[in-house]
Design a protein around this motif. Structure first.
Motif, PDB file in Angstrom:
ATOM      1  N   UNK A  66      33.175  21.469  26.868  1.00 54.92           N
ATOM      2  CA  UNK A  66      33.537  21.904  25.107  1.00 54.92           C
ATOM      3  C   UNK A  66      34.462  20.642  24.755  1.00 54.92           C
ATOM      4  N   UNK A  67      34.509  20.147  23.689  1.00 52.84           N
ATOM      5  CA  UNK A  67      35.436  18.991  23.554  1.00 52.84           C
ATOM      6  C   UNK A  67      35.565  19.215  21.920  1.00 52.84           C
ATOM      7  N   UNK A  68      36.823  18.833  21.621  1.00 54.17           N
ATOM      8  CA  UNK A  68      37.190  18.761  20.103  1.00 54.17           C
ATOM      9  C   UNK A  68      36.608  17.228  19.631  1.00 54.17           C
ATOM     10  N   UNK A  69      36.394  17.020  18.316  1.00 52.20           N
ATOM     11  CA  UNK A  69      35.941  15.872  17.670  1.00 52.20           C
ATOM     12  C   UNK A  69      36.869  15.219  16.925  1.00 52.20           C
ATOM     13  N   UNK A  70      37.158  13.986  17.030  1.00 55.65           N
ATOM     14  CA  UNK A  70      38.147  13.255  16.184  1.00 55.65           C
ATOM     15  C   UNK A  70      37.568  13.316  14.680  1.00 55.65           C
ATOM     16  N   UNK A  71      38.584  13.361  13.689  1.00 56.16           N
ATOM     17  CA  UNK A  71      38.228  13.257  12.480  1.00 56.16           C
ATOM     18  C   UNK A  71      37.551  11.744  11.985  1.00 56.16           C
ATOM     19  N   UNK A  72      36.623  12.020  11.078  1.00 53.45           N
ATOM     20  CA  UNK A  72      35.929  10.931  10.674  1.00 53.45           C
ATOM     21  C   UNK A  72      36.170  10.819   9.039  1.00 53.45           C
ATOM     22  N   UNK A  73      35.571   9.762   8.138  1.00 54.75           N
ATOM     23  CA  UNK A  73      35.964   9.916   7.023  1.00 54.75           C
ATOM     24  C   UNK A  73      34.312   9.238   6.220  1.00 54.75           C
ATOM     25  N   UNK A  83      37.511  13.728   4.157  1.00 48.50           N
ATOM     26  CA  UNK A  83      37.360  13.943   5.697  1.00 48.50           C
ATOM     27  C   UNK A  83      36.365  14.692   6.324  1.00 48.50           C
ATOM     28  N   UNK A  84      35.829  14.495   7.452  1.00 46.00           N
ATOM     29  CA  UNK A  84      34.806  14.934   7.964  1.00 46.00           C
ATOM     30  C   UNK A  84      35.350  15.469   9.287  1.00 46.00           C
ATOM     31  N   UNK A  85      35.537  16.639   9.628  1.00 38.37           N
ATOM     32  CA  UNK A  85      36.229  17.044  11.004  1.00 38.37           C
ATOM     33  C   UNK A  85      35.472  18.055  11.601  1.00 38.37           C
ATOM     34  N   UNK A  86      34.387  17.831  12.106  1.00 34.12           N
ATOM     35  CA  UNK A  86      33.610  18.965  12.826  1.00 34.12           C
ATOM     36  C   UNK A  86      34.701  19.533  13.805  1.00 34.12           C
ATOM     37  N   UNK A  94      21.771  19.716  28.971  1.00 36.12           N
ATOM     38  CA  UNK A  94      21.592  18.324  29.303  1.00 36.12           C
ATOM     39  C   UNK A  94      21.606  17.637  27.850  1.00 36.12           C
ATOM     40  N   UNK A  95      22.182  18.219  26.793  1.00 34.73           N
ATOM     41  CA  UNK A  95      22.188  17.872  25.632  1.00 34.73           C
ATOM     42  C   UNK A  95      23.499  18.092  24.777  1.00 34.73           C
ATOM     43  N   UNK A  96      23.823  17.220  23.848  1.00 31.89           N
ATOM     44  CA  UNK A  96      25.138  17.259  23.146  1.00 31.89           C
ATOM     45  C   UNK A  96      24.684  18.373  21.965  1.00 31.89           C
ATOM     46  N   UNK A  97      25.669  19.414  21.783  1.00 37.55           N
ATOM     47  CA  UNK A  97      25.194  20.031  20.601  1.00 37.55           C
ATOM     48  C   UNK A  97      26.371  20.080  19.583  1.00 37.55           C
ATOM     49  N   UNK A  98      26.258  20.030  18.192  1.00 42.43           N
ATOM     50  CA  UNK A  98      27.209  20.068  17.195  1.00 42.43           C
ATOM     51  C   UNK A  98      26.973  21.064  16.179  1.00 42.43           C
ATOM     52  N   UNK A 121      25.820  14.232   6.489  1.00 42.27           N
ATOM     53  CA  UNK A 121      26.356  14.592   7.875  1.00 42.27           C
ATOM     54  C   UNK A 121      25.509  13.777   9.083  1.00 42.27           C
ATOM     55  N   UNK A 122      23.959  13.647   8.555  1.00 41.27           N
ATOM     56  CA  UNK A 122      23.223  12.699   9.445  1.00 41.27           C
ATOM     57  C   UNK A 122      23.640  11.228   9.300  1.00 41.27           C
ATOM     58  N   UNK A 123      24.182  10.842   8.155  1.00 44.88           N
ATOM     59  CA  UNK A 123      24.485   9.493   8.024  1.00 44.88           C
ATOM     60  C   UNK A 123      25.773   9.282   8.940  1.00 44.88           C
ATOM     61  N   UNK A 124      26.744  10.242   9.083  1.00 42.99           N
ATOM     62  CA  UNK A 124      27.984  10.167   9.815  1.00 42.99           C
ATOM     63  C   UNK A 124      27.491  10.096  11.388  1.00 42.99           C
ATOM     64  N   UNK A 125      26.549  10.932  11.558  1.00 38.25           N
ATOM     65  CA  UNK A 125      26.272  10.969  12.949  1.00 38.25           C
ATOM     66  C   UNK A 125      25.546   9.798  13.470  1.00 38.25           C
ATOM     67  N   UNK A 126      24.727   9.152  12.681  1.00 35.14           N
ATOM     68  CA  UNK A 126      24.074   8.038  12.864  1.00 35.14           C
ATOM     69  C   UNK A 126      24.955   6.991  13.221  1.00 35.14           C
TER      70      UNK A 126
END
Length: 194
Positions: A66-73, A83-86, A94-98, A121-126
């Motif tokens: 389990x891990x925190x995620x850094x803020x993105x914009x 700001x986008x901070x999941x 075997x997979x990362x879940x968001x 969100x998809x754009x940020x993830x890509x």
């Protein structure tokens, strides 16, 4: 930690975790979500009706981490970064879940707003090599009607239509215009002298 000693004199293979570690990670996931709610000041409001839904949803899950995620914009318009901070990501199967948590009680994210949100969100993830392959899901904790209890609806973004780029640009321009009419001049982008 991966590849570390088990404490029983044996050695695990890389990526292998014990059942005890899995349980600890699952509890850590729940504590992390609760901690994020406390920081947001939402914990007292959500404690009685949302936390049981969260616990039920993640019950039986054995995350590897389990891990925190850094803020993105996200660039909405010139001079306006949202700001986008999941709250977190976790590894399981075997997979990362968001997961994205939506706690609006009476205003669930639906229709065009849902499509716009998923598109953004998809754009940020890509654009993030650490998250581009993550399984993204929306956990909506809204109530189906007034005076009804909250329910958890899991939304798979694969089922949500995306907004075409020109329509997205128009929607974000309307948002930016409304934002800039409500904020002081010091936050508005400066026009460039030519």
């Amino acid at each position: 930690p991966r590849g570390s000693r088990t404490g029983l004199g044996g050695r695990r293979r890389a990526g292998e975790v014990s059942g005890v570690e899995e349980l600890l990670e699952a509890e850590r996931l729940l504590r992390h979500v609760e901690g994020e709610l406390r920081l947001a000041g939402a914990f007292p409001v959500l404690e009685g009706n949302v936390l049981p839904l969260i616990r039920d949803h993640f019950a039986g899950l054995s995350p590897a981490f389990v891990q925190a995620v850094d803020r993105r914009y996200y660039p909405v318009a010139r001079g306006l970064l949202v700001p986008f901070q999941p709250p977190l990501i976790y590894g399981a199967g075997g997979r990362i879940h968001f997961p994205w948590f939506s706690f609006w009680r009476g205003n669930p994210i639906v229709s065009e707003r849902l499509s716009l949100f998923v598109t953004m969100v998809e754009e940020v993830l890509l654009h993030d090599p650490d998250l581009e392959d993550a399984k993204f899901e929306i956990l909506d904790f809204s109530a189906p009607g007034p005076k009804q209890p909250r329910e958890l609806t899991v939304i798979d973004p694969a089922d949500v239509p995306r907004i075409p780029p020109e329509e997205k640009a128009a929607m974000l321009a309307i948002f930016a215009e409304g934002f800039f009419t409500q904020v002081p001049n010091k936050f508005r982008p400066r026009s460039r002298a030519r």
